[in-house]
Design a protein around this motif. Structure first.
Motif, PDB file in Angstrom:
ATOM      1  N   GLY A   9      15.417 -31.876  59.393  1.00  0.00           N
ATOM      2  CA  GLY A   9      14.528 -32.585  60.291  1.00  0.00           C
ATOM      3  C   GLY A   9      14.857 -32.331  61.750  1.00  0.00           C
ATOM      4  N   LEU A  10      15.855 -31.499  62.008  1.00  0.00           N
ATOM      5  CA  LEU A  10      16.259 -31.224  63.385  1.00  0.00           C
ATOM      6  C   LEU A  10      15.275 -30.263  64.057  1.00  0.00           C
ATOM      7  CD1 LEU A  10      20.089 -30.749  62.837  1.00  0.00           C
ATOM      8  CD2 LEU A  10      18.908 -32.765  63.711  1.00  0.00           C
ATOM      9  N   ASP A  11      15.069 -30.444  65.337  1.00  0.00           N
ATOM     10  CA  ASP A  11      14.187 -29.579  66.109  1.00  0.00           C
ATOM     11  C   ASP A  11      15.001 -28.406  66.659  1.00  0.00           C
ATOM     12  OD1 ASP A  11      12.478 -28.329  67.879  1.00  0.00           O
ATOM     13  OD2 ASP A  11      11.973 -30.153  68.992  1.00  0.00           O
ATOM     14  N   PRO A  12      14.741 -27.169  66.195  1.00  0.00           N
ATOM     15  CA  PRO A  12      15.499 -26.012  66.685  1.00  0.00           C
ATOM     16  C   PRO A  12      15.426 -25.838  68.201  1.00  0.00           C
ATOM     17  CG  PRO A  12      14.194 -25.415  64.765  1.00  0.00           C
ATOM     18  CD  PRO A  12      13.773 -26.807  65.167  1.00  0.00           C
ATOM     19  N   ALA A  13      14.386 -26.346  68.828  1.00  0.00           N
ATOM     20  CA  ALA A  13      14.256 -26.225  70.279  1.00  0.00           C
ATOM     21  C   ALA A  13      15.332 -27.017  71.015  1.00  0.00           C
ATOM     22  CB  ALA A  13      12.867 -26.695  70.717  1.00  0.00           C
ATOM     23  N   LEU A  14      15.976 -27.958  70.330  1.00  0.00           N
ATOM     24  CA  LEU A  14      17.005 -28.786  70.955  1.00  0.00           C
ATOM     25  C   LEU A  14      18.420 -28.274  70.679  1.00  0.00           C
ATOM     26  CD1 LEU A  14      15.478 -32.297  70.157  1.00  0.00           C
ATOM     27  CD2 LEU A  14      15.247 -30.943  72.257  1.00  0.00           C
ATOM     28  N   ALA A  15      18.528 -27.086  70.086  1.00  0.00           N
ATOM     29  CA  ALA A  15      19.839 -26.526  69.746  1.00  0.00           C
ATOM     30  C   ALA A  15      20.670 -26.277  71.000  1.00  0.00           C
ATOM     31  CB  ALA A  15      19.671 -25.229  68.961  1.00  0.00           C
ATOM     32  N   THR A  36      25.495 -28.995  63.944  1.00  0.00           N
ATOM     33  CA  THR A  36      24.872 -28.408  62.764  1.00  0.00           C
ATOM     34  C   THR A  36      24.751 -26.899  62.952  1.00  0.00           C
ATOM     35  OG1 THR A  36      23.592 -30.416  62.359  1.00  0.00           O
ATOM     36  CG2 THR A  36      22.783 -28.400  61.341  1.00  0.00           C
ATOM     37  N   LEU A  37      25.124 -26.152  61.928  1.00  0.00           N
ATOM     38  CA  LEU A  37      24.913 -24.707  61.891  1.00  0.00           C
ATOM     39  C   LEU A  37      23.664 -24.470  61.054  1.00  0.00           C
ATOM     40  CD1 LEU A  37      25.751 -21.705  62.209  1.00  0.00           C
ATOM     41  CD2 LEU A  37      27.127 -22.015  60.133  1.00  0.00           C
ATOM     42  N   ARG A  38      22.703 -23.785  61.625  1.00  0.00           N
ATOM     43  CA  ARG A  38      21.466 -23.477  60.907  1.00  0.00           C
ATOM     44  C   ARG A  38      21.394 -21.974  60.717  1.00  0.00           C
ATOM     45  NH1 ARG A  38      15.429 -23.358  62.872  1.00  0.00           N
ATOM     46  NH2 ARG A  38      14.366 -23.715  60.906  1.00  0.00           N
ATOM     47  N   ILE A  39      21.204 -21.539  59.481  1.00  0.00           N
ATOM     48  CA  ILE A  39      21.094 -20.115  59.156  1.00  0.00           C
ATOM     49  C   ILE A  39      19.672 -19.869  58.685  1.00  0.00           C
ATOM     50  CG2 ILE A  39      21.903 -18.261  57.655  1.00  0.00           C
ATOM     51  CD1 ILE A  39      24.550 -19.896  57.363  1.00  0.00           C
ATOM     52  N   VAL A  40      19.003 -18.911  59.318  1.00  0.00           N
ATOM     53  CA  VAL A  40      17.631 -18.567  58.953  1.00  0.00           C
ATOM     54  C   VAL A  40      17.593 -17.082  58.609  1.00  0.00           C
ATOM     55  CG1 VAL A  40      15.228 -18.458  59.723  1.00  0.00           C
ATOM     56  CG2 VAL A  40      16.707 -20.334  60.498  1.00  0.00           C
ATOM     57  N   ASP A  41      17.076 -16.746  57.447  1.00  0.00           N
ATOM     58  CA  ASP A  41      16.913 -15.358  57.028  1.00  0.00           C
ATOM     59  C   ASP A  41      15.576 -14.864  57.579  1.00  0.00           C
ATOM     60  OD1 ASP A  41      16.669 -12.932  55.763  1.00  0.00           O
ATOM     61  OD2 ASP A  41      16.734 -13.731  53.727  1.00  0.00           O
ATOM     62  N   LEU A  42      15.615 -14.162  58.695  1.00  0.00           N
ATOM     63  CA  LEU A  42      14.396 -13.752  59.388  1.00  0.00           C
ATOM     64  C   LEU A  42      13.643 -12.627  58.682  1.00  0.00           C
ATOM     65  CD1 LEU A  42      15.692 -13.789  63.079  1.00  0.00           C
ATOM     66  CD2 LEU A  42      14.284 -15.512  61.922  1.00  0.00           C
ATOM     67  N   GLU A  43      14.371 -11.777  57.959  1.00  0.00           N
ATOM     68  CA  GLU A  43      13.729 -10.606  57.357  1.00  0.00           C
ATOM     69  C   GLU A  43      13.588 -10.704  55.846  1.00  0.00           C
ATOM     70  OE1 GLU A  43      15.134  -6.873  58.896  1.00  0.00           O
ATOM     71  OE2 GLU A  43      15.653  -7.818  60.795  1.00  0.00           O
ATOM     72  N   GLY A  44      14.131 -11.720  55.235  1.00  0.00           N
ATOM     73  CA  GLY A  44      14.009 -11.907  53.799  1.00  0.00           C
ATOM     74  C   GLY A  44      15.024 -11.118  53.004  1.00  0.00           C
ATOM     75  N   ASN A  45      15.461 -11.701  51.892  1.00  0.00           N
ATOM     76  CA  ASN A  45      16.374 -11.060  50.947  1.00  0.00           C
ATOM     77  C   ASN A  45      17.723 -10.696  51.550  1.00  0.00           C
ATOM     78  OD1 ASN A  45      16.838 -10.325  48.285  1.00  0.00           O
ATOM     79  ND2 ASN A  45      16.438  -8.172  48.722  1.00  0.00           N
ATOM     80  N   GLN A  46      18.185 -11.494  52.483  1.00  0.00           N
ATOM     81  CA  GLN A  46      19.486 -11.259  53.100  1.00  0.00           C
ATOM     82  C   GLN A  46      20.464 -12.350  52.677  1.00  0.00           C
ATOM     83  OE1 GLN A  46      20.183  -8.475  55.184  1.00  0.00           O
ATOM     84  NE2 GLN A  46      18.273  -7.953  54.166  1.00  0.00           N
ATOM     85  N   ALA A  47      21.732 -12.075  52.864  1.00  0.00           N
ATOM     86  CA  ALA A  47      22.780 -13.070  52.629  1.00  0.00           C
ATOM     87  C   ALA A  47      23.660 -13.119  53.872  1.00  0.00           C
ATOM     88  CB  ALA A  47      23.618 -12.701  51.411  1.00  0.00           C
ATOM     89  N   VAL A  48      24.203 -14.276  54.121  1.00  0.00           N
ATOM     90  CA  VAL A  48      25.138 -14.438  55.233  1.00  0.00           C
ATOM     91  C   VAL A  48      26.485 -14.786  54.622  1.00  0.00           C
ATOM     92  CG1 VAL A  48      25.688 -15.731  57.320  1.00  0.00           C
ATOM     93  CG2 VAL A  48      23.308 -15.178  56.785  1.00  0.00           C
ATOM     94  N   ASP A  49      27.366 -13.808  54.570  1.00  0.00           N
ATOM     95  CA  ASP A  49      28.721 -14.037  54.059  1.00  0.00           C
ATOM     96  C   ASP A  49      29.496 -14.767  55.143  1.00  0.00           C
ATOM     97  OD1 ASP A  49      29.602 -11.641  51.642  1.00  0.00           O
ATOM     98  OD2 ASP A  49      27.578 -11.967  52.376  1.00  0.00           O
ATOM     99  N   THR A  50      30.055 -15.923  54.781  1.00  0.00           N
ATOM    100  CA  THR A  50      30.599 -16.835  55.781  1.00  0.00           C
ATOM    101  C   THR A  50      31.999 -17.305  55.414  1.00  0.00           C
ATOM    102  OG1 THR A  50      28.328 -17.618  56.053  1.00  0.00           O
ATOM    103  CG2 THR A  50      30.051 -18.937  57.057  1.00  0.00           C
TER     104      THR A  50
END
Length: 153
Positions: A9-15, A36-50
């Motif tokens: 429910g967070l507004d990304p514009a307030l990051a 909060t850490l927000r991860i968005v897959d912009l191109e699809g079918n990706q993974a973020v190893d963290t």
């Protein structure tokens, strides 16, 4: 829809920090309590190893064993508390539109890329190498032995 799928429910514009990060490059950032850490897959079918480490003491870090034991589940999703090597909470997954994240598969390495793809692929990008590059530039004296279990978001 799975009960674990929850949109933030967070507004990304307030990051306080917003970046599009290039694939295959290490990224280090300190999260403060309540952030909060927000991860968005912009191109699809990706993974973020963290990897996660305590900001106060990098010798305290994410523990898949403590996390799985505390959650009673192999996959991570909304509500999962990521536990440290000291058995303390590090972070909580508060929203998740994917449904489950892997903490058992580990990060790819040049050796696994060779087995998966071909001998000539040994030198292609690997997450383990990216982790090593990232912690080498951290300045806190971390090295190869400090690469711990990762989460594949």
């Amino acid at each position: 829809m799975s009960p674990n799928l929850v949109e933030s429910g967070l507004d990304p514009a307030l990051a306080v920090f917003d970046a599009v990060h290039p694939a295959g490059e290490p990224w280090l950032h300190t999260l403060r309590a309540g952030q909060t850490l927000r991860i968005v897959d912009l191109e699809g079918n990706q993974a973020v190893d963290t990897l996660f480490y305590s900001a106060a003491d990098p010798l305290e870090r994410y523990s898949l064993t403590h996390t799985i034991q505390a959650q009673g589940a192999l996959y991570l999703t909304t509500g999962t508390v990521l536990m440290s090597s000291e058995g303390r909470p590090l972070l909580t997954i508060v929203a998740d539109t994917c449904g489950r994240h892997d903490t058992l598969g580990g990060a790819c390495a040049c050796e696994s890329n060779t087995v998966r793809y071909a001998l000539e692929k040994r030198w292609m990008h690997s997450c383990r190498d990216t982790f090593l590059l990232g912690i080498a530039h951290d300045g806190r004296g971390l090295g190869k032995r400090d690469i711990v279990s990762n989460i594949n978001f």
